[in-house]
Design an enzyme around this catalytic site. Structure first.
Site, short mmCIF file in Angstrom:
data_model
loop_
_atom_site.label_atom_id
_atom_site.label_comp_id
_atom_site.label_asym_id
_atom_site.label_seq_id
_atom_site.Cartn_x
_atom_site.Cartn_y
_atom_site.Cartn_z
N ASP A 134 51.69 -30.70 -47.29
CA ASP A 134 51.57 -32.65 -47.64
C ASP A 134 53.16 -32.80 -47.52
OD1 ASP A 134 52.80 -30.93 -50.12
OD2 ASP A 134 51.65 -32.55 -51.71
N SER A 135 54.05 -31.48 -47.04
CA SER A 135 55.11 -31.35 -46.52
C SER A 135 55.36 -32.80 -45.38
CB SER A 135 56.21 -30.75 -46.85
OG SER A 135 55.55 -30.01 -45.69
N ASP A 173 46.92 -28.72 -47.52
CA ASP A 173 46.84 -28.81 -48.69
C ASP A 173 46.10 -29.85 -49.33
OD1 ASP A 173 49.18 -27.56 -50.40
OD2 ASP A 173 51.25 -28.33 -48.66
N LYS A 202 45.14 -25.45 -50.27
CA LYS A 202 46.10 -25.16 -51.07
C LYS A 202 46.20 -26.26 -52.47
CE LYS A 202 50.82 -24.83 -50.26
NZ LYS A 202 51.19 -26.18 -50.76
N GLU A 204 48.96 -27.48 -56.21
CA GLU A 204 50.05 -26.43 -56.57
C GLU A 204 49.55 -26.96 -58.71
OE1 GLU A 204 52.65 -29.76 -55.65
OE2 GLU A 204 53.01 -29.13 -53.71
N GLU A 271 57.59 -21.24 -55.02
CA GLU A 271 58.30 -21.81 -54.34
C GLU A 271 59.86 -21.83 -55.26
OE1 GLU A 271 57.21 -25.38 -53.00
OE2 GLU A 271 59.01 -26.38 -52.18
O1 KIV Z 1 54.05 -28.97 -48.26
C1 KIV Z 1 54.41 -28.03 -48.29
O2 KIV Z 1 54.94 -27.42 -46.68
C2 KIV Z 1 54.51 -26.51 -48.56
C3 KIV Z 1 55.13 -25.86 -48.67
C4 KIV Z 1 57.00 -26.07 -48.84
C5 KIV Z 1 55.13 -24.48 -48.96
O3 KIV Z 1 54.13 -26.49 -49.79
#
Ligand code: KIV
Length: 353
Positions: A134-135, A173, A202, A204, A271
């Site tokens: 989600d970056s 994500d 993934k 968080e 992280e």
């Molecule tokens: O969203 C992302 O790119 C991430 C990485 C920084 C691990 O969660």
């Protein structure tokens, strides 16, 4: 950028003007059509993923465990030279699955990608895992943080990455508020990402979301954990800063890692925590740890593609830039602009009378 109509009326007034398209995600026209056999193979891969997770933590009946033990071992690390022609059934069947990620088989190389061309390139470069992170909200969409990223964004970008049919494992994500409200919503949203082409999702958070992780894993969706600096909690963390410096935080992160392991994650992203804590976590849980900004004592590393290639406006201090794509792009476009303005482009070979 203006609308096409606005652009063409501007061109009618005076010129020559130079225009260039910027794509976020395009791929429909160049996407790969899945054959029924490739669909079958990817379904098998997901079945294996399900088996290993559930078998490892005893969540499925014993008769499946024998099958899981007969599954193939991890392929040798991919390099550009060993890349297999995409599109063949062989390349599909040799794709990474979560079975390939286990303690002692690393170091694993992970990177983010958000679209078809970069997914192709990072896969050809030989990474083990691709995270549709989600970056993307920050490095692709220009948002100040990841809180504005939606399920629709994640589905769209996951589809684009999956169309490249990478050999690397594709993890998508779960964006902010797509799982926090509860297991039902998490299941609905995670299955959308799997249907978009993700091999795993993934999310968080630690112990507080372990019940959600367990639900997803039991439903056949492999999950990667993410603890330490969790950007979706930026408002409560007070910024993008290192986590785990106090004794209390260290204890919580260790407990979170164990809770995620017990819930059945296949790997944990750590992280921006102190390297000594990352080492302690890695030694305390059996699942592979994948570090970002947390030092060398993990089973693998992950970085954001745009930081690696020099396309981020501001990269974190822990990232390393390996290329200067910003200068490459600017130089190419400046040369194109110059040639249009000088009447050098298009040349004879670029058009027909
Ligand atoms: O969203 C992302 O790119 C991430 C990485 C920084 C691990 O969660």
């Amino acid at each position: 950028m203006g609308t096409p109509a606005a652009a063409s009326s501007a061109f009618a007034v005076s010129g020559p003007f130079t225009a260039i398209n910027v794509y976020l995600t395009e791929g429909g026209a160049r996407g790969t059509i899945s054959t029924s056999s490739s669909l079958h193979a990817s379904a098998q891969n997901r079945y294996r993923s399900h088996l290993v997770r559930t078998t490892a933590y005893g969540l499925i009946p014993a008769e499946f465990r024998k099958k899981a033990r007969r599954l193939p071992t991890a392929p040798k690390p991919t390099t550009a030279n060993t890349f297999i022609r995409r599109g063949s059934l062989k390349s599909v069947t040799r794709r990474r699955t979560v079975l390939d990620f286990a303690r002692g088989r690393g170091p694993y190389v992970w990177i983010t990608a958000y679209d078809y061309p970069t997914a192709r390139l990072v896969d050809e470069a030989g990474v083990d895992g691709i995270l549709v992170g989600d970056s993307l909200g920050m490095v692709v969409l220009g948002l100040p943080n990841t809180l504005g990223v939606t399920m629709a964004d994640m589905v769209r970008h996951t589809e684009a990455v999956a169309r490249a049919r990478p050999r690397a494992l594709v993890v998508a994500d779960m964006p902010f508020m797509s799982y926090e409200p509860g297991p039902e919503m998490a299941l609905r949203n995670a299955s959308r990402l799997v249907r978009a082409g993700a091999d795993a999702v993934k999310l968080e958070g630690g112990a507080e979301y372990a019940h959600i992780v367990e639900k997803l894993v039991k439903a056949g969706i492999p999950v990667m954990g993410h603890i330490g600096l969790t950007p979706q909690r930026v408002l409560t963390l007070g910024g993008f800063r290192m986590v785990g410096k106090t004794e209390e935080q260290r204890k919580k992160i260790l407990e979170d890692a164990k809770a995620l392991r017990d819930a059945g994650v296949f790997a944990i992203v750590l992280e921006f925590v102190p390297a000594s804590l990352a080492k302690e976590v890695t030694e305390s849980v059996e699942v592979p740890t994948i570090c970002i900004g947390s030092g060398p004592h993990c089973d693998g590393q992950i970085l954001v593609l745009h930081d690696v290639i020099g396309l981020s406006e501001r990269a974190p201090s822990f990232a390393k830039r390996y290329a200067d794509a910003a200068t490459l792009i600017k130089d190419a476009v400046a040369r194109y602009a110059e040639e249009v303005r000088k009447g050098l482009f298009p040349a004879k070979e670029h058009y027909r009378d």
